[in-house]
Design a protein around this motif. Structure first.
Motif, PDB file in Angstrom:
ATOM      1  N   GLY B  17      46.596  15.356  -1.043  1.00 20.85           N
ATOM      2  CA  GLY B  17      46.593  14.224  -0.117  1.00 20.85           C
ATOM      3  C   GLY B  17      47.739  14.306   0.881  1.00 20.85           C
ATOM      4  O   GLY B  17      48.775  14.897   0.606  1.00 20.85           O
ATOM      5  N   GLY B  18      47.518  13.734   2.073  1.00 17.96           N
ATOM      6  CA  GLY B  18      48.602  13.613   3.044  1.00 17.96           C
ATOM      7  C   GLY B  18      48.932  14.862   3.837  1.00 17.96           C
ATOM      8  O   GLY B  18      49.971  14.932   4.485  1.00 17.96           O
ATOM      9  N   PRO B 146      41.161  12.618  -1.246  1.00 14.79           N
ATOM     10  CA  PRO B 146      42.533  12.982  -1.571  1.00 14.79           C
ATOM     11  C   PRO B 146      42.732  13.018  -3.075  1.00 14.79           C
ATOM     12  O   PRO B 146      42.490  12.041  -3.764  1.00 14.79           O
ATOM     13  CB  PRO B 146      43.354  11.853  -0.950  1.00 14.79           C
ATOM     14  CG  PRO B 146      42.416  10.711  -0.817  1.00 14.79           C
ATOM     15  CD  PRO B 146      41.053  11.289  -0.672  1.00 14.79           C
ATOM     16  N   THR B 147      43.116  14.156  -3.593  1.00 15.88           N
ATOM     17  CA  THR B 147      43.437  14.244  -5.010  1.00 15.88           C
ATOM     18  C   THR B 147      44.850  14.758  -5.094  1.00 15.88           C
ATOM     19  O   THR B 147      45.356  15.335  -4.145  1.00 15.88           O
ATOM     20  CB  THR B 147      42.522  15.241  -5.737  1.00 15.88           C
ATOM     21  OG1 THR B 147      42.503  16.456  -4.997  1.00 15.88           O
ATOM     22  CG2 THR B 147      41.119  14.716  -5.851  1.00 15.88           C
ATOM     23  N   ARG B 148      45.477  14.535  -6.207  1.00 16.88           N
ATOM     24  CA  ARG B 148      46.825  15.058  -6.370  1.00 16.88           C
ATOM     25  C   ARG B 148      46.749  16.579  -6.329  1.00 16.88           C
ATOM     26  O   ARG B 148      47.555  17.252  -5.743  1.00 16.88           O
ATOM     27  CB  ARG B 148      47.387  14.591  -7.707  1.00 16.88           C
ATOM     28  CG  ARG B 148      48.791  15.064  -7.938  1.00 16.88           C
ATOM     29  CD  ARG B 148      49.664  13.884  -8.161  1.00 16.88           C
ATOM     30  NE  ARG B 148      51.051  14.200  -7.959  1.00 16.88           N
ATOM     31  CZ  ARG B 148      52.004  13.364  -8.314  1.00 16.88           C
ATOM     32  NH1 ARG B 148      51.717  12.223  -8.851  1.00 16.88           N
ATOM     33  NH2 ARG B 148      53.260  13.669  -8.100  1.00 16.88           N
ATOM     34  N   GLN B 149      45.740  17.095  -6.995  1.00 16.03           N
ATOM     35  CA  GLN B 149      45.577  18.537  -7.007  1.00 16.03           C
ATOM     36  C   GLN B 149      44.204  18.909  -6.476  1.00 16.03           C
ATOM     37  O   GLN B 149      43.205  18.322  -6.872  1.00 16.03           O
ATOM     38  CB  GLN B 149      45.731  19.057  -8.426  1.00 16.03           C
ATOM     39  CG  GLN B 149      47.164  19.026  -8.882  1.00 16.03           C
ATOM     40  CD  GLN B 149      47.263  19.109 -10.365  1.00 16.03           C
ATOM     41  OE1 GLN B 149      46.600  19.922 -10.987  1.00 16.03           O
ATOM     42  NE2 GLN B 149      48.073  18.256 -10.947  1.00 16.03           N
ATOM     43  N   ASP B 152      40.931  19.365  -8.601  1.00  9.94           N
ATOM     44  CA  ASP B 152      40.090  18.298  -9.130  1.00  9.94           C
ATOM     45  C   ASP B 152      38.702  18.299  -8.512  1.00  9.94           C
ATOM     46  O   ASP B 152      37.730  17.926  -9.141  1.00  9.94           O
ATOM     47  CB  ASP B 152      40.740  16.930  -8.884  1.00  9.94           C
ATOM     48  CG  ASP B 152      41.988  16.749  -9.719  1.00  9.94           C
ATOM     49  OD1 ASP B 152      42.223  17.612 -10.594  1.00  9.94           O
ATOM     50  OD2 ASP B 152      42.716  15.777  -9.489  1.00  9.94           O
TER      51      ASP B 152
END
Lengths: 303, 365
Positions: B17-18, B146-149, B152
């Motif tokens: 994300g971001g 958006p995923t942290r990784q 996913d």
């Protein structure tokens, strides 16, 4: 100082925000500042890739409690592990528990079931809070839990999970636990919510959405908004540079303008306390943490 | 259904994300249409600004809306909505009207459809199949949630099917309840049966069990369809006409995670296109640093330029063999109109020109 003391009077501080906004280092700074006020703080991270320990230059937790200083420790939580421990706790028979947790049915269920991992994380925080002063467990010695909340999806999904689960499972021990956690999260005497954002359009938009969602789903608002990584003020007047630097100066001016516009947006739309943290020239680690702590102290006094 | 039959190529934009995935996806879509391909951009949660830029609003939720870009190929945009896609799937696979409404009105379904972990990712690819069937596009650019990784995203289809298809839920398919809503296996046990029922009732509430059983029973005709669909989804993601574009920020601390994901993609049999290092601060000249009028700010900007330069260098050093690396400068501001979106697209397209052959077929026709 008033602001930090307010936070220090809570048992549970949840630090939430999108990925990439610096949530982890802000959690670290808050945790260490609360420890400086004499509170015994446990910093909880929920991420298989640990980051929190880098701020303090200590070894990664690997699931264990790592002591940073007299009043400050950290621990990395793996929701799966927490759920498996719960099963073990309830089934009592080790062999049976092992068979349950190893079964593909269980694994699929834990991966897919809505709200289960969130519930596990909050349960663990609650367990630490309740363990205070009881016995000699590693968790008995903490006054405050600071949770660096996982950045997946909207932050509200973690905080709304107990309510959600309690609506589906109305009765029994799971329902009761969900209701208890919902009460804890909704109680401003016990729990503080800190939101971290950047002063850019998308993060600000999502921050305001998060605030609204919290109001609807958890019936409360956050204690504190931390606006992180602000570009430095652009020198007034006309600035010229060599052609190579023109682009950079334009970038600096425009990015700062965006920051200021979004700060004004927040000033109008956000009623609660806010602190602003400038971008600091330091990589992830103790130096960045020290800089952010300093900024939060100064801003915290003003807020 | 085979996406290749229509000559359709798919570009999947992945990353944490971001890092600017959605804006990049939109700019790539615009360039693709500029090059004459009929293109659809599917996004999850674009900013209000990007929606304005593309000229699409809430009406694009779950359907395609044309973007008036004046390009040679057509450009359309669509916003994804997991719940609506799930509802449609149920309608498609359910044997009849009655079964459909039994599922859709089930309280348990309502809870599941919006909250199942990975549901957004699964439904994104599900949407692709629907769109592919329409045959109106040569290329679909899929922005991922958006995923942290980034990893996913890949696991989502099998996670969802694993959950829906797991033995626990098969258990629930057995006819546990009789017509009066009593638990069948305990009914013949008389008083003892009553007390077992009472125990379950105390544990989670018998109403919940009844609703779950109803849901999974109503859902059972759909299982086969879901399983086959999940297999097609995997096949589509690994098809030679599908390219993954991996986006990252420039920080050195992002290198291990990004390369880990790149390696995972390649080893998993997915086609990895260019690695885009987005939002790189430019380096400053030495003169800028010594100017008295710029103060501390110039030192910070200079530090940012050096930090990102170090990051890009680390990526170059550690990148997989044959992998194309594209560094995209941080723009003074996010694109606010189609021309500035296209300007970004041009920067990226020019930089990946060398790797266009691997970029899901010829990008430029």
């Amino acid at each position: 100082m008033a602001l930090l003391e307010r936070l220090a009077s809570r048992q549970f501080v949840v630090v939430t925000g999108k990925g990439g906004v610096g949530k982890t280092v802000i959690s670290a700074a808050l945790g260490s500042l609360l420890a400086d006020l004499g509170r015994r703080v446990l910093l909880l991270e929920v991420d298989p890739r640990e980051n929190l320990h880098q701020a303090f230059d200590v070894p990664p937790s690997g699931g264990e409690v790592v002591r940073i200083s007299t009043h400050l420790s950290l621990q990395n939580l793996q929701p799966r592990q927490v759920i498996e421990d719960l099963v073990r706790h309830h089934l009592l028979v080790e062999l049976l528990a092992r068979r349950v947790t190893a079964s593909p049915i269980f694994q699929h269920f834990v991966e897919g079931a809505p709200g289960l991992k969130e519930l596990a994380v909050l349960s663990e925080a609650e367990r630490v809070i309740k363990a205070k002063g009881k016995g000699r467990s590693a968790h008995a010695a903490f006054d405050v839990v600071v949770l660096d909340a996982p950045a997946t999806g909207h932050g509200v999904s973690l905080l709304a999970a107990p309510q959600l689960v309690s609506e589906v499972i109305e009765r029994g021990p799971i329902g009761a636990q969900a209701r208890e956690l919902a009460r804890m999260v909704a109680d401003p005497e016990r729990t503080a919510i800190v939101v971290v954002t950047l002063a850019e359009e998308m993060p600000v938009q999502e921050t305001l959405e998060l605030r609204d969602a919290l109001e609807v789903q958890v019936a409360r608002s956050p204690e504190l908004l931390v606006v992180n990584s602000l570009y430095p003020p652009f020198p007034g007047g006309r600035v010229e540079g060599p052609p190579n630097d023109e682009f950079l100066l334009d970038l600096w001016r425009t990015r700062r303008e965006v920051n200021e516009r979004e700060l004004a947006h927040l000033a109008a739309a956000w009623q609660g306390a806010r602190v602003e943290i400038p971008m600091l020239p330091a990589d992830r680690g103790p130096r960045l943490l020290a800089g952010i702590r300093q900024q939060m102290l100064e801003m915290g006094q003003a807020a | 259904m085979n996406l290749r039959d229509g000559g359709l190529s798919l570009v999947v934009v992945v990353g944490a994300g971001g890092v600017g995935k959605t804006t990049l996806a939109a700019s790539l879509g615009l360039m693709s249409a500029r090059y004459g391909r009929n293109t659809l951009v599917m996004a999850f949660d674009p900013s209000a600004r990007l929606k304005d830029t593309l000229g699409v609003g809430e009406q694009a939720r779950d359907c395609e809306v044309p973007v008036r870009a004046g390009t040679e190929g057509t450009l359309a945009a669509s916003l994804l909505d997991a719940k609506l896609t799930f509802d449609r799937l149920v309608r498609r696979y359910a044997p009849d009207e009655a079964a459909t409404s039994r599922i859709l009105s089930n309280r348990f379904y309502g809870h599941l459809a919006g909250n199942l972990a990975g549901i957004l990712e699964y439904m994104a690819v599900e949407r692709l199949f629907e769109v592919a069937g329409e045959g109106r596009y040569d290329r679909v650019i899929l922005d991922t949630p958006p995923t942290r990784q980034a990893l996913d995203f890949l696991g989502a289809p099998s996670r969802i099917v694993g959950f829906l298809d797991s033995g626990a839920l098969r258990l629930a398919l057995r006819p546990w309840f009789d017509d009066e809503g009593r638990l069948k296996p305990t009914a013949h046990l008389g008083m003892l049966g009553r007390s077992v029922e009472g125990f379950l009732d105390r544990m989670v509430g018998i109403d919940l069990l009844r609703e779950m059983a109803e849901f999974f029973q109503a859902f059972s005709p759909l299982f086969q369809g879901f399983r086959e669909r999940a297999e097609s989804v995997q096949a589509l993601l690994k098809s030679p006409d599908t390219t993954f574009v991996l986006v990252t920020g420039p920080g050195e601390e992002r290198v291990p995670e990004t390369l880990f994901f790149a390696r995972h993609l390649v080893e998993g049999g997915y086609h990895l296109g260019p690695l885009i290092i987005n939002m790189v601060h430019p380096r400053t000249s030495a003169e800028l640093l010594v100017r008295p009028d710029l103060g501390d700010g110039a030192r910070l900007l200079s530090w940012l330029g050096e930090r990102d330069h170090r990051g890009v260098a680390a990526f170059r050093r550690l990148i997989l063999g044959g992998q194309t690396l594209v560094d995209v400068p941080l723009l003074a501001q996010e694109p606010t109109d189609l021309p500035s979106l296209e300007a970004l697209g041009r920067i990226v397209a020019q930089k990946i020109e060398g790797s266009l052959e691997s970029f899901a077929g010829p990008f430029r026709q």
